[in-house]
Design an enzyme around this catalytic site. Structure first.
Site, PDB file in Angstrom:
ATOM      1  N   ASP A  90       0.540 -75.802  28.106  1.00  0.00           N
ATOM      2  CA  ASP A  90       1.034 -74.511  27.622  1.00  0.00           C
ATOM      3  C   ASP A  90       2.466 -74.276  28.093  1.00  0.00           C
ATOM      4  O   ASP A  90       2.793 -73.201  28.598  1.00  0.00           O
ATOM      5  CB  ASP A  90       0.102 -73.394  28.093  1.00  0.00           C
ATOM      6  N   GLY A  95      -1.973 -59.994  27.922  1.00  0.00           N
ATOM      7  CA  GLY A  95      -2.044 -60.942  26.821  1.00  0.00           C
ATOM      8  C   GLY A  95      -3.464 -61.054  26.308  1.00  0.00           C
ATOM      9  O   GLY A  95      -4.343 -60.272  26.668  1.00  0.00           O
ATOM     10  N   GLY A  96      -3.689 -62.057  25.461  1.00  0.00           N
ATOM     11  CA  GLY A  96      -5.005 -62.226  24.855  1.00  0.00           C
ATOM     12  C   GLY A  96      -6.076 -62.650  25.825  1.00  0.00           C
ATOM     13  O   GLY A  96      -7.262 -62.401  25.605  1.00  0.00           O
TER      14      GLY A  96
END
Length: 466
Positions: free
Chosen positions: A156, A31-32
């Protein structure tokens, strides 16, 4: 904080062989902010534990705030123990980056299941939501030793962070990393691009957060599962944040008329714009949702979820198992090669002779200066031997040997004064000593003291060599 040694050499694929004390088997997701690897820790008795290692991208180590937050939040998350929470096992720093070590769950994320070709049955969606809400409530209820609430906020709660195991149990993951991300301006770097759609209005306004922002995020996930589509689509992040901050979400019945009224009301209670009107806890939302689902669409049992996973995700998991088996075999082969490779010990070079130092009997040559007697040679060699024994795992035993070597060296030096009286300058000391000892008899006129010293020197050298 962690292993600060030099990084392991990456393989030809760019994957590190080792991070901290963990052997990397293969990548699972990326992911980022981080890449997730399947890794393993091998104990001293051969006990192997497989884990999921989330390695943050190396450039994030440049932020001291991010590093401190990740470590502190990781330690906090490690205290959460619940069947619906992915356990945090370890957190550390490595030349490859900061990392979190998590319990490995064989399965897929809820996001992966949503993207799949087969729609998730509504009773199963209800079960997954209730599992995730149970884990979320357990985290919110984490307490200090004095009984006060710690105040955990996930920040999140998204489909990417809900793991559905092959055992049919859904678990909430990634406690600890979201708060660290907020400290380095994640909206500018795009590290959590796509997560804005799950932000609560107060989060978009930059207000202080409590557990109710996670209740909102859970409401968004529930809305999307029952509606079968995204709440905010895939538009511009700035436009999405503006909608989150100012517009209440539409009721489920307006986009999916088949959704029962009770489920619509429960989801709407989690998506109230005003904090005081929203469900105060994840448990309150869970109870309302469970009652509405059981009265209408039903709630799947865990074994039913496991059967669905086996049918729809089984081939993907079988392929991953095959990859894992190959990665295990490769790591085992590397370990066998490492153990079977002999350790090369470099000899110490004597700068006076230009040759490696050896623990062998030394005989003075005719070309050497007269002051390099056997006694001096013994002392120098004894000191080098003692120094080699005084480091490493033999340090304790080397201490006793050092004392013995010094005594022998001093004795040999004292006896070396007889070197000047050797019978022939070009005759080796050892040969002279043996010849003298073989010819001398009691009562003879031969000088007794001169040949005795080389004999003792030879014994001293032989003792050191042994």
């Amino acid at each position: 904080m962690g292993d600060s040694s030099a990084p392991s050499a990456p393989s030809s694929t760019g994957i590190p062989d080792r991070v901290g004390r963990y052997e990397i088997l293969l990548p699972i997701a990326s992911g980022g902010m981080a890449t997730v690897y399947l890794a393993r820790a091998v104990g001293s008795s051969g006990f192997v534990t497989e884990v999921a290692l989330k390695l943050t991208h190396a450039h994030l180590r440049m932020s001291a705030e991010f590093a401190n937050d990740l470590v502190e939040e990781g330690k906090l998350a490690a205290r959460i123990r619940h069947r619906n929470v992915v356990s945090v096992i370890d957190v550390g720093d490595d030349p490859h980056g900061l990392y979190l070590v998590l319990e490995y769950i064989e399965g897929d994320t809820l996001a992966g299941l949503i993207r799949g070709a087969d729609a998730i049955p509504t009773p199963m969606a209800a079960r997954l939501l209730l599992d995730a809400l149970a884990g979320l409530h357990a985290a919110h209820e984490l307490r200090e030793d004095d009984g006060s609430l710690v105040g955990v906020v996930h920040r999140d709660f998204t489909p990417q962070n809900i793991l559905v195991g092959a055992d049919g149990v859904a678990r909430l993951a990634d406690f600890g990393i979201a708060k660290a991300a907020t400290r380095i301006g994640h909206t500018r770097t795009g590290m959590i691009k796509g997560k804005i759609a799950y932000m609560a209005p107060e989060q978009a306004h930059g207000l202080p957060l409590d557990r109710r922002c996670d209740v909102w995020a859970a409401g968004v996930v529930a809305w999307e599962l029952f509606a079968g589509r995204r709440l905010h689509g895939h538009g511009d992040d700035l436009a999405t944040m503006l909608k989150v901050a100012t517009l209440p979400p539409p009721l489920l019945g307006s986009v999916s008329p088949e959704v029962p009224v009770g489920i619509e009301a429960a989801v709407a209670g989690a998506l109230e714009m005003r904090l005081d009107d929203r469900f105060p806890t994840a448990q309150a939302f869970s109870k309302a949702l469970a009652a509405a689902c059981r009265a209408t669409v039903g709630v799947a049992e865990i074994d039913e979820v496991a059967a669905w996973m086996k049918q729809h995700v089984g081939p993907k998991l079988a392929a991953r198992r095959k990859q894992v088996a190959g990665a295990r075999a490769l790591c085992d082969e590397k370990e066998r090669t490492r153990r079977e490779t002999p350790v090369v010990v470099e000899a110490t070079v004597d700068p006076r002779r230009g040759a490696p130092t050896e623990l062998l009997p030394t005989v003075a040559s005719a070309q050497e200066p007269r002051q390099l007697t056997d006694g001096v040679s013994v002392m120098g060699r004894g000191w080098r031997t003692a120094r080699s024994l005084a480091v490493g795992p033999r340090a304790i035993a080397g201490g006793g040997i050092l004392a013995a070597l010094l005594i022998l060296s001093v004795a040999a030096w004292r006896m070396s004064t007889g070197h000047r009286d050797a019978p022939t300058a070009g005759t080796p000391v050892a040969s002279s000593a043996l010849a003298a000892s073989s010819t001398a008899v009691p009562g003879s006129s031969a000088t007794p003291a001169a040949p005795a010293a080389p004999t003792h020197r030879l014994r001293a050298n032989a003792a050191i060599a042994s």
